[in-house]
Design a protein around this motif. Structure first.
Motif, PDB file in Angstrom:
ATOM      1  N   GLY A  18     -67.808 -47.676 -14.093  1.00 15.69           N
ATOM      2  CA  GLY A  18     -69.153 -47.686 -13.513  1.00 15.69           C
ATOM      3  C   GLY A  18     -69.668 -46.301 -13.194  1.00 15.69           C
ATOM      4  O   GLY A  18     -70.868 -46.042 -13.279  1.00 15.69           O
ATOM      5  N   GLN A  21     -70.541 -44.633 -16.915  1.00 19.54           N
ATOM      6  CA  GLN A  21     -71.320 -45.352 -17.925  1.00 19.54           C
ATOM      7  C   GLN A  21     -72.741 -44.812 -18.056  1.00 19.54           C
ATOM      8  O   GLN A  21     -73.409 -45.020 -19.060  1.00 19.54           O
ATOM      9  CB  GLN A  21     -71.380 -46.844 -17.562  1.00 19.54           C
ATOM     10  CG  GLN A  21     -72.125 -47.119 -16.264  1.00 19.54           C
ATOM     11  CD  GLN A  21     -72.148 -48.588 -15.896  1.00 19.54           C
ATOM     12  OE1 GLN A  21     -71.974 -49.453 -16.728  1.00 19.54           O
ATOM     13  NE2 GLN A  21     -72.371 -48.871 -14.620  1.00 19.54           N
ATOM     14  N   PHE A  22     -73.191 -44.072 -17.044  1.00 14.84           N
ATOM     15  CA  PHE A  22     -74.549 -43.534 -17.023  1.00 14.84           C
ATOM     16  C   PHE A  22     -74.732 -42.389 -18.015  1.00 14.84           C
ATOM     17  O   PHE A  22     -75.862 -42.113 -18.447  1.00 14.84           O
ATOM     18  CB  PHE A  22     -74.869 -43.059 -15.602  1.00 14.84           C
ATOM     19  CG  PHE A  22     -76.316 -42.711 -15.356  1.00 14.84           C
ATOM     20  CD1 PHE A  22     -77.266 -43.691 -15.173  1.00 14.84           C
ATOM     21  CD2 PHE A  22     -76.718 -41.383 -15.299  1.00 14.84           C
ATOM     22  CE1 PHE A  22     -78.594 -43.378 -14.933  1.00 14.84           C
ATOM     23  CE2 PHE A  22     -78.042 -41.056 -15.057  1.00 14.84           C
ATOM     24  CZ  PHE A  22     -78.980 -42.056 -14.877  1.00 14.84           C
ATOM     25  N   THR A  82     -74.453 -51.043 -10.184  1.00 15.14           N
ATOM     26  CA  THR A  82     -74.837 -51.256 -11.584  1.00 15.14           C
ATOM     27  C   THR A  82     -75.974 -52.260 -11.697  1.00 15.14           C
ATOM     28  O   THR A  82     -76.889 -52.096 -12.519  1.00 15.14           O
ATOM     29  CB  THR A  82     -73.620 -51.733 -12.398  1.00 15.14           C
ATOM     30  OG1 THR A  82     -72.622 -50.713 -12.370  1.00 15.14           O
ATOM     31  CG2 THR A  82     -73.999 -52.011 -13.843  1.00 15.14           C
ATOM     32  N   THR A 148     -70.797 -48.318 -23.430  1.00  9.48           N
ATOM     33  CA  THR A 148     -72.208 -48.309 -23.048  1.00  9.48           C
ATOM     34  C   THR A 148     -73.071 -47.658 -24.121  1.00  9.48           C
ATOM     35  O   THR A 148     -74.137 -48.174 -24.481  1.00  9.48           O
ATOM     36  CB  THR A 148     -72.385 -47.567 -21.709  1.00  9.48           C
ATOM     37  OG1 THR A 148     -71.597 -48.208 -20.710  1.00  9.48           O
ATOM     38  CG2 THR A 148     -73.841 -47.585 -21.267  1.00  9.48           C
ATOM     39  N   THR A 160     -80.864 -52.015 -20.078  1.00 10.58           N
ATOM     40  CA  THR A 160     -80.283 -53.054 -19.216  1.00 10.58           C
ATOM     41  C   THR A 160     -78.994 -53.645 -19.779  1.00 10.58           C
ATOM     42  O   THR A 160     -77.967 -53.679 -19.084  1.00 10.58           O
ATOM     43  CB  THR A 160     -81.298 -54.185 -18.980  1.00 10.58           C
ATOM     44  OG1 THR A 160     -81.704 -54.718 -20.242  1.00 10.58           O
ATOM     45  CG2 THR A 160     -82.524 -53.673 -18.242  1.00 10.58           C
ATOM     46  N   TYR A 163     -75.283 -52.195 -19.404  1.00 13.29           N
ATOM     47  CA  TYR A 163     -74.635 -52.191 -18.101  1.00 13.29           C
ATOM     48  C   TYR A 163     -73.912 -53.497 -17.783  1.00 13.29           C
ATOM     49  O   TYR A 163     -73.114 -53.559 -16.831  1.00 13.29           O
ATOM     50  CB  TYR A 163     -75.670 -51.930 -17.000  1.00 13.29           C
ATOM     51  CG  TYR A 163     -76.247 -50.531 -17.003  1.00 13.29           C
ATOM     52  CD1 TYR A 163     -75.422 -49.414 -16.927  1.00 13.29           C
ATOM     53  CD2 TYR A 163     -77.625 -50.325 -17.060  1.00 13.29           C
ATOM     54  CE1 TYR A 163     -75.953 -48.136 -16.923  1.00 13.29           C
ATOM     55  CE2 TYR A 163     -78.167 -49.050 -17.052  1.00 13.29           C
ATOM     56  CZ  TYR A 163     -77.321 -47.954 -16.977  1.00 13.29           C
ATOM     57  OH  TYR A 163     -77.856 -46.683 -16.966  1.00 13.29           O
ATOM     58  N   HIS A 166     -69.949 -53.778 -17.310  1.00 12.23           N
ATOM     59  CA  HIS A 166     -69.375 -53.290 -16.058  1.00 12.23           C
ATOM     60  C   HIS A 166     -69.577 -54.267 -14.916  1.00 12.23           C
ATOM     61  O   HIS A 166     -68.727 -54.374 -14.023  1.00 12.23           O
ATOM     62  CB  HIS A 166     -69.958 -51.936 -15.656  1.00 12.23           C
ATOM     63  CG  HIS A 166     -69.420 -51.476 -14.327  1.00 12.23           C
ATOM     64  ND1 HIS A 166     -70.175 -51.458 -13.181  1.00 12.23           N
ATOM     65  CD2 HIS A 166     -68.175 -51.069 -13.965  1.00 12.23           C
ATOM     66  CE1 HIS A 166     -69.428 -51.043 -12.169  1.00 12.23           C
ATOM     67  NE2 HIS A 166     -68.223 -50.800 -12.614  1.00 12.23           N
TER      68      HIS A 166
END
Length: 398
Positions: A18, A21-22, A82, A148, A160, A163, A166
């Motif tokens: 988490g 993943q961005f 998330t 991701t 969207t 995500y 996670h």
């Protein structure tokens, strides 16, 4: 044989997923929302703004009240952050809040759970706890953005759907963590939660650990959040490329950790020095990638950045454990992690330095000079302290 540490490691893996993943989504937000480079770098760094103070408080809190009482609630918060990213897909302030929340969750979990894994590995070989914690985090850091990025490249709703894995993983990890034993300490530490252990103000920590620590995630951040945006390459396939680059960088960080441990067994801080040398080499390859506008060279630089990250993480964790008394292990580990996460500001700082007129190429040259300076300090500290190196009891608990 006690295998409870595996559930804690799974929780660390989920929170690490988490947390990172961005990274490949930065390019998706640029494409879908038109967010500027510095705004994206700031969103990336806001994670560290929430993480660093949470690390310092969480580690000390776990020493006082027990690992389980501190870790379990914040593992559950990770998928909540998330969900907020999903809900705020087109609202930048919401993304910022989600990143801060993810940072707070990660900050509490990483330091306290690392110490928890070490506590549950008490009957295993020295260094097992630190190695297991580092591997769990690194695996989550690498696999999360890889999945991701690949999903974002093909998803109809790229802000969207990527995500969702996670959210599922985070809920499962939180449920499986509930039965893990984590009794309250018999003699909890009574020092203030926001204070730093004396070890972190000592010469050894300040000269041998602190200068190298920011390069752990600094190297990862430069590879996955700065260089892909700086290279002028076609946008087709860029999300998948960002995910693969992140996976390669951090996956290498996982693979080199057994070697890093052997280097550290051979000589304390040797792995850290190898990591800093790798950082210099990776920065120079990255400079070549910018000059050639080549994604392929970024894929060459990625594993070298990963080697720097993995060696630095193992070396720093093990040195922190060697220095820490048992009752302050969580707080010392948290202080080390706090320093490593200063590296999340690297893309923003490089962008700011490049904006002074020297461009991203000049900013990378500045980074090379700083890395060489860090290597010189750590090497000098290692040589001067060899004569009194001992293995305190905390290492036997690792």
């Amino acid at each position: 044989m006690n295998r409870s540490w595996q559930r804690v490691a799974l929780a660390m893996f989920a929170v690490g997923w988490g947390a990172n993943q961005f990274s490949p989504m930065l390019l998706a937000y640029r494409a879908e929302l038109g967010i500027s480079t510095q705004t994206r770098a700031l969103l990336f760094a806001l994670y560290a703004v929430g993480l660093i103070p949470a690390l310092l408080v969480g580690g000390a809190a776990s020493d006082r009240w027990g690992r389980r009482a501190v870790v379990v609630p914040f593992v559950a918060i990770s998928p909540v952050a998330t969900v907020l990213l999903i809900a705020s897909a087109h609202w930048v302030p919401g993304l910022a809040i989600a990143r801060l929340l993810a940072g707070v969750s990660s900050g509490v979990v990483f330091g306290a759970a690392s110490a928890w894994v070490s506590d549950l590995s008490v009957d295993d070989p020295a260094g097992a706890g630190a190695r297991r914690a580092a591997l769990a985090l690194s695996a989550g850091f690498g696999l999360g953005p890889l999945v991701t990025g690949l999903v974002a490249e093909v998803a109809t709703y790229p802000l969207t759907v990527p995500y969702l894995p996670h959210v599922v993983l985070g809920v499962v990890a939180a449920v499986l963590l509930l039965p893990v034993p984590g009794p309250r300490p018999d003699d909890p530490a009574i020092r203030p939660l926001v204070s730093l252990p004396a070890v972190t103000r000592g010469r050894r920590f300040l000269l041998a650990v602190a200068p190298a620590a920011p390069w752990v995630f600094g190297c990862a951040s430069i590879s996955i959040a700065f260089l892909p945006s700086a290279v002028d390459a076609p946008t087709h396939g860029e999300l998948a490329f960002a995910g693969v680059l992140t996976g390669v960088t951090l996956g290498t960080g996982v693979l080199v950790q057994p070697l890093a441990r052997r280097l550290d067994d051979r000589r304390p801080l040797l792995a850290g020095r190898v990591g800093l040398l790798s950082a210099v080499a990776a920065l120079l390859i990255g400079l070549g990638a910018l000059e050639a506008d080549s994604r392929w060279l970024l894929l060459v630089a990625g594993p070298v950045f990963g080697a720097a990250y993995g060696c630095g993480l193992v070396s720093g964790l093990r040195e922190a454990e060697r220095l820490a008394p048992p009752e302050e292990r969580g707080a010392v580990v948290a202080a080390f992690y706090g320093l490593t996460y200063l590296g999340f500001f690297a893309p923003y700082l490089l962008g700011a330095v490049g904006g002074l007129g020297i461009g991203p190429d000049g900013a990378l040259l500045v980074a090379v000079a700083v890395a060489l300076g860090s290597l010189a300090v750590v090497s000098a500290a290692g040589r001067s302290d060899q004569s009194h190196r001992t293995e305190p009891a905390s290492t036997e608990l690792a």
